[in-house]
Scaffold this active site. Structure first.
Site, mmCIF file in Angstrom:
data_model
loop_
_atom_site.group_PDB
_atom_site.id
_atom_site.type_symbol
_atom_site.label_atom_id
_atom_site.label_comp_id
_atom_site.label_asym_id
_atom_site.label_seq_id
_atom_site.Cartn_x
_atom_site.Cartn_y
_atom_site.Cartn_z
ATOM 1 N N HIS A 56 64.790 30.573 49.265
ATOM 2 C CA HIS A 56 64.778 31.729 48.357
ATOM 3 C C HIS A 56 63.938 32.822 49.000
ATOM 4 O O HIS A 56 62.717 32.701 49.093
ATOM 5 C CB HIS A 56 64.206 31.330 46.994
ATOM 6 C CG HIS A 56 64.086 32.504 46.065
ATOM 7 N ND1 HIS A 56 65.186 33.173 45.592
ATOM 8 C CD2 HIS A 56 63.012 33.149 45.558
ATOM 9 C CE1 HIS A 56 64.788 34.169 44.817
ATOM 10 N NE2 HIS A 56 63.478 34.185 44.795
ATOM 11 N N ASP A 58 62.707 36.471 48.902
ATOM 12 C CA ASP A 58 62.535 37.694 48.121
ATOM 13 C C ASP A 58 62.628 38.924 49.017
ATOM 14 O O ASP A 58 61.959 39.008 50.039
ATOM 15 C CB ASP A 58 61.174 37.695 47.422
ATOM 16 C CG ASP A 58 61.121 36.671 46.314
ATOM 17 O OD1 ASP A 58 62.009 36.700 45.450
ATOM 18 O OD2 ASP A 58 60.189 35.830 46.321
ATOM 19 N N ASP A 180 66.011 32.921 40.494
ATOM 20 C CA ASP A 180 64.630 33.309 40.173
ATOM 21 C C ASP A 180 64.455 34.368 39.086
ATOM 22 O O ASP A 180 63.404 34.404 38.457
ATOM 23 C CB ASP A 180 63.917 33.762 41.461
ATOM 24 C CG ASP A 180 62.396 33.791 41.323
ATOM 25 O OD1 ASP A 180 61.873 33.070 40.445
ATOM 26 O OD2 ASP A 180 61.729 34.511 42.079
ATOM 27 N N HIS A 430 64.556 41.432 42.249
ATOM 28 C CA HIS A 430 63.852 41.005 41.027
ATOM 29 C C HIS A 430 62.329 41.083 41.119
ATOM 30 O O HIS A 430 61.656 40.724 40.153
ATOM 31 C CB HIS A 430 64.323 39.607 40.585
ATOM 32 C CG HIS A 430 64.157 38.541 41.616
ATOM 33 N ND1 HIS A 430 65.146 38.220 42.505
ATOM 34 C CD2 HIS A 430 63.127 37.720 41.902
ATOM 35 C CE1 HIS A 430 64.728 37.245 43.304
ATOM 36 N NE2 HIS A 430 63.507 36.921 42.956
HETATM 37 ZN ZN LIG Z 1 62.219 35.556 43.823
#
Ligand SMILES: [Zn+2]
Ligand SMILES: *[C@@H]1O[C@H](CO)[C@@H](O)[C@H](O)[C@H]1NC(C)=O
Ligand SMILES: *[C@@H]1O[C@H](CO)[C@@H](O)[C@H](O)[C@H]1NC(C)=O
Length: 989
Positions: A56, A58, A180, A430
């Site tokens: 994951h 970001d 997420d 996000h």
């Molecule tokens: Zn995230």
């Protein structure tokens, strides 16, 4: 089976000779076995455990997107995406059974550009064989609470386009993957369905909702994400992952984890295979208890994992071998490398019926006092900047087409709009517009948007030059909200070009900082228009400080044509002292021909609002309050308020002042009551001469924190409307959802946070209503809000907090005013309209679109050349009121991407909730449309090729399988809430 052994041979070859001699130029011969065809076989009579290796990543959070890419600033967080992709590709080549999914195209794109062509070939092969699979595939994994649908569609389109152009059909993700984001919006589900995804997986939902779904085996469901679109258009199969997006307890084999590796040599110390297998079987069997089929999924990875992928894969290979080895002893568990789409395919094959959901997944709480409702408002200035940047980008995109190829000439080379497109795409992440990043990362997002706008300004200037025939230098004034614009402050004669990105004419108030006391303003036909000079307010001076010196503001209303511009010229008549001063007494009322508002003479607060056309009046008082943020030291929980979480330490907010000091200005152009509540809270109640909406322009900050308590400032509207605990908020700027206090449509809520647990995201509007009155509030950015008492609506405007809320960001949300050391001052505007409920949408839909896509003003000094074309419209005629032109952007040399949207819900409006037909050949004034093809919403698949899995809901209201046909390729019909995406082949007339 045959396909399988071919893969094996290819992989053996690659193992033997490594990457460099991997056979090239085979694309023509390759059989594509990606997607559902590349899934490993499963065993029908066993529990199949799908292991999904994933990372994951970001797109900015604790570090900036570029720092994450390179692995810079590992002192903040150890994370380097380039190494992840290097390492994963290497490990995938070592064993053809292995699988990996990749999600964030913003990162993949950076990496891809840096690879050699032989590495690119290798990766293409992995993609073609389904060993490396893209899921989601947008530029980022967007936030769902604070993003506007227009920007989400754009960022998905950008990422998916790169994947299609790079990998073809095997690069098209089948599954949406939002593991997420902190709560899930119904409009996102609707968009994903229309983008052609077969299913959707996420990780976070309210803990009570999860508990209930586990018992009822409803963690997999069918989300019917629109009230207007005909099923299954907006139906999306939705799966809730078992453990967020983490591996099961004890099975994390990343270099960042401490779980024991599989020690499988009996001759060495601590042989643990039996123990690992036993623990794994226990977890698998208990997970199977809460899902419906004999397939379960495990997410084997987490934040920025797989930088040294060998650790993960070596242990996963062994896990599969040893767990499946038990089948010889009668075990009924089968483990395999898999992907979300392979798992989804098995769920689809199961041919079951699924629980139907029609509401959304907000708000999200992960415990009784932990509501993630603060980020709906966190970083209000960034949220506004992101919203206005979207408006500017759409203008930039449109003008790139309308002005023709000359628009693209400039110091930055071709593709001036790309920088801004990427900056906006990154800002949808996000932890970006959500406000949940570290301060230095928030600054980076803002810097990217500013830089993107610089590039777009070149394009906009070129285009306006081409369209107007005037090469006069164009000046941009981005700080008009605090009355700063050096040109208008000093010039004796200048002109204002007003570009309107909407496909219908707009009337828009213009407010320019000036130092003269009287001006003549004339429109494109030379007619003089009403204008007014008023003094700059004290609160504006306080925010502006030494950044500008205007003493007055010049106000006038402009009328701009659809998808085009008009030009106003302004000449100074008289310098001199400020105009007749303001009155210091509160007027009892201000009104124009549409609206009347009254004030309480004792308090200076609003007391009523009337719509003079519909002859309706409500009581309305409005004031400002703050919640003291919990500091994390009380009995039930020590959760403090922070960037994500809202947790006031009392349910009663503090009133900032019971009364407002007021002054007023009443002129034919504008009437203002300026209210002053405290050194850090003021407001202008403003009514323009011919406006149907009342403006409340609030200015809040710096929030005082000398009492060592963080503050969360709200404004509250208390009305006589009988709301019976209901209120309504929009989902990502589109369909409206009903909210009820202390209530969730799908489970029996046990409410533990009476304020924070009743907050919802407001993206562009909220309303309260009863049978006769509807009060709609249109916001200028995303904010959080709730309705906690009958007739009341509160909106959180600003937050300043002194503690971190322990969700990882590691900083209190304590913003300062950039160059000034004090806390951040924020200004914004709420627009109020009072209507009769059945037709209120006729007012608030266009109003909200005007705020989202607002006119762009550019200025030129001095006289314009007499041959200048002062007015232009890119359309042959305005589009019908129900139709919104959502996208108009260059696609490639000869084609443009067009999205037309029906902006009303079914049954929302008596006049507008009907199908409307538009002729594509009769749209544009300067473009000839030569050909048209229709695409899916994200423009990565032809509409005719779009086939999705069909899923059956448990409660079947039989869908009306009406098929609609356009009467010709050019005449396209839009039904309520429908968005249609076209690629048009065009030439300039
Ligand atoms: Zn995230
Ligand atoms: C799925 O189930 C339905 C109803 O139970 C049945 O009619 C249909 O044949 C099944 N389809 C498949 C592919 O098994
Ligand atoms: C996908 O990319 C290919 C190759 O560039 C292109 O020919 C095709 O038109 C693209 N598909 C869509 C739907 O844009």
């Amino acid at each position: 089976m045959a396909a399988r052994s071919q893969q094996l041979a290819a992989a053996l070859l690659s193992l033997l000779c490594g990457v460099s001699c991997f056979p090239l130029g085979q694309e023509t011969k390759q059989t594509l076995t990606c997607g559902y065809e590349s899934c490993h076989a499963t065993k029908p009579n066993m529990l199949n455990v799908h292991l999904v290796p994933h990372t994951h990543d970001d797109v900015g959070w604790l570090k900036t997107v570029d720092q994450y890419y390179y692995g810079d600033r590992n002192d903040i967080q150890h994370a380097g995406v380039q190494y992840i992709l290097d390492s994963v590709v290497d490990q995938l080549l070592k064993n053809p059974d292995r699988r990996f999914i990749y999600v964030e195209t913003a990162f993949f794109y950076r990496w891809w550009k840096q690879q050699s062509s032989s590495m690119q070939q290798t990766v293409k092969q992995l993609v073609n064989e389904g060993r490396l699979e893209f899921v989601n595939g947008g530029w980022c994994m967007s936030d769902e609470a604070t993003t506007h649908y227009s920007a989400v569609i754009d960022q998905m389109t950008m990422g998916l386009r790169f994947l299609n152009e790079t990998f073809g059909p095997c690069g098209r993700p089948r599954v949406a993957w939002h593991i997420d984001p902190f709560g899930h919006a119904r409009e996102h589900a609707s968009m994903f369905a229309q983008m052609g995804y077969d299913g959707f997986f996420f990780g976070r939902l309210d803990y009570q909702d999860r508990a209930r779904r586990m018992v009822k085996r409803e963690q997999e469901l069918l989300w019917r994400a629109s009230n207007s679109l005909t099923p299954p258009m907006a139906d999306l199969f939705t799966g809730i992952l078992p453990n967020g997006y983490n591996p099961p307890e004890g099975f994390c084999w990343d270099q960042s984890c401490d779980d024991p590796p599989i020690r499988d040599d009996p001759d060495l110390e601590d042989y643990n295979v039996d123990d690992v297998v036993k623990r794994f079987l226990t977890i698998a069997n208990s997970q199977a208890m809460v899902y419906k089929t004999n397939h379960i999924i495990m997410t084997m990875g987490s934040d920025f994992q797989y930088e040294n992928a060998n650790l993960w894969y070596k242990n996963l290979d062994k896990l599969i071998r040893y767990v499946n080895g038990q089948q010889a002893n009668g075990s009924k568990v089968n483990v395999l490398y898999s992907t979300p789409s392979c798992y989804l395919q098995e769920l689809h094959r199961a041919n079951l019926t699924w629980a139907l959901k029609t509401d959304d997944f907000f708000p999200y709480a992960d415990d009784a006092h932990d509501f993630w409702t603060g980020y709906f408002t966190s970083r209000p200035a960034l949220k506004r900047y992101e919203r206005i940047s979207n408006s500017n980008l759409q203008t930039c995109n449109q003008l790139e087409i309308l002005g023709g190829p000359v628009s693209r000439k400039g110091p930055f080379g071709d593709g001036e709009s790309q920088t801004m497109k990427k900056a906006m795409a990154v800002a949808q992440h996000h932890d970006a517009v959500s406000g949940t990043e570290k301060q230095h990362v928030a600054n980076d997002y803002a810097r990217r948007l500013a830089n993107g706008w610089q590039h777009c300004q070149v394009l906009v200037s070129n285009s306006l030059t081409a369209l107007s025939g005037s090469s006069a230098k164009r000046i941009y004034c981005d700080n008009l909200n605090i009355s700063v614009c050096p040109l208008t402050e000093s010039s004796k004669k200048f002109s204002v070009n007003v570009y309107n990105p909407l496909a219908r004419p707009v009337a828009w108030p213009v407010r320019l900082p000036v130092n003269g006391t009287s001006y003549v303003v004339s429109d494109a036909e030379g007619k003089s228009v009403d204008c007014q000079v008023v003094p700059v307010s004290t609160s504006t001076r306080d925010v502006r400080r030494n950044r500008g010196f205007a003493v007055n503001e010049l106000l006038f209303q402009v009328q701009a044509p659809p998808l085009g511009f008009t030009t106003y010229s302004v000449s100074l008549l008289q310098d001199g002292p400020p105009p007749a001063s303001t009155q210091h007494r509160t007027p009892t009322a201000i009104q124009n021909k549409f609206i009347r508002v009254t004030f309480d003479p004792d308090t200076g607060l609003l007391s009523s609002l009337s719509n003079l056309e519909t002859k309706q009046t409500i009581k309305l008082t409005q004031n400002f309050y703050w919640y003291n943020a919990s500091d994390g030291n009380n009995k039930e929980s020590n959760q403090p308020s922070g960037a994500y979480i809202f947790r006031p330490n009392s349910s009663t907010p503090f009133i900032i002042s019971k009364t407002a000091k007021t002054e007023s200005i009443q002129t034919p152009v504008v009437q203002e009551v300026r209210q002053w509540f405290a050194p850090w809270v003021s407001q202008v109640v403003r009514l323009y001469g011919d406006s149907r909406a009342l403006e409340l322009e609030w200015t809040v900050g710096p929030l005082p924190i000398d009492d060592d308590l963080g503050k969360e400032v709200i404004t509250r509207l208390d009305t006589s409307i009988k709301t019976s605990e209901y209120f309504y908020t929009d989902s990502n700027g589109r369909e409206m959802l009903q909210r009820k206090k202390d209530f969730r449509p799908t489970w029996n809520l046990s409410q533990s946070e009476p304020i924070a647990g009743n907050y919802y995201p407001i993206n562009s509007r909220a309303f309260i209503k009863d049978d006769v009155d509807q009060l709609t509030v249109v916001t200028d950015r995303s904010q959080g809000g709730g309705s906690l008492q009958n007739g009341s609506l509160e909106i959180m405007l600003h937050r300043r907090l002194l503690y971190d809320d322990v969700r990882g960001v590691g900083e209190p949300l304590n913003e300062s005013s950039g160059v000034f050391p004090e806390g951040l001052v924020v200004r914004g505007c709420l627009r109020l309209s009072l209507d009769r409920p059945p037709s209120a949408a006729d007012a608030h839909r266009p109003l909200a679109q005007q705020v989202v896509l607002q006119p762009l003003l550019t200025f030129t000094d001095g006289d314009l050349h007499p041959n200048t074309q002062l007015e232009f419209s890119g359309l042959q005629a305005a589009l019908p009121p129900a139709v919104h032109l959502l996208t108009l952007t260059q696609w490639d040399k000869d084609s443009v991407l067009l999205r037309l949207e029906h902006q009303f819900q079914s049954q929302e409006s008596k006049v507008n909730s009907h199908p409307v037909t538009v002729n594509l050949q009769k749209l544009f004034s300067t473009l000839e449309v030569l050909g048209v093809s229709e695409l899916n919403l994200s423009a990565n698949q032809w509409k005719d090729d779009m086939t999705r899995f069909h899923w059956t809901p448990q409660t079947d209201e039989k869908p009306l399988l009406k098929t609609f046909r356009d009467s010709s390729v050019w005449e396209v019909t839009l039904r309520p809430m429908e968005i249609r995406t076209f690629l048009l082949r065009v030439s300039f007339r």
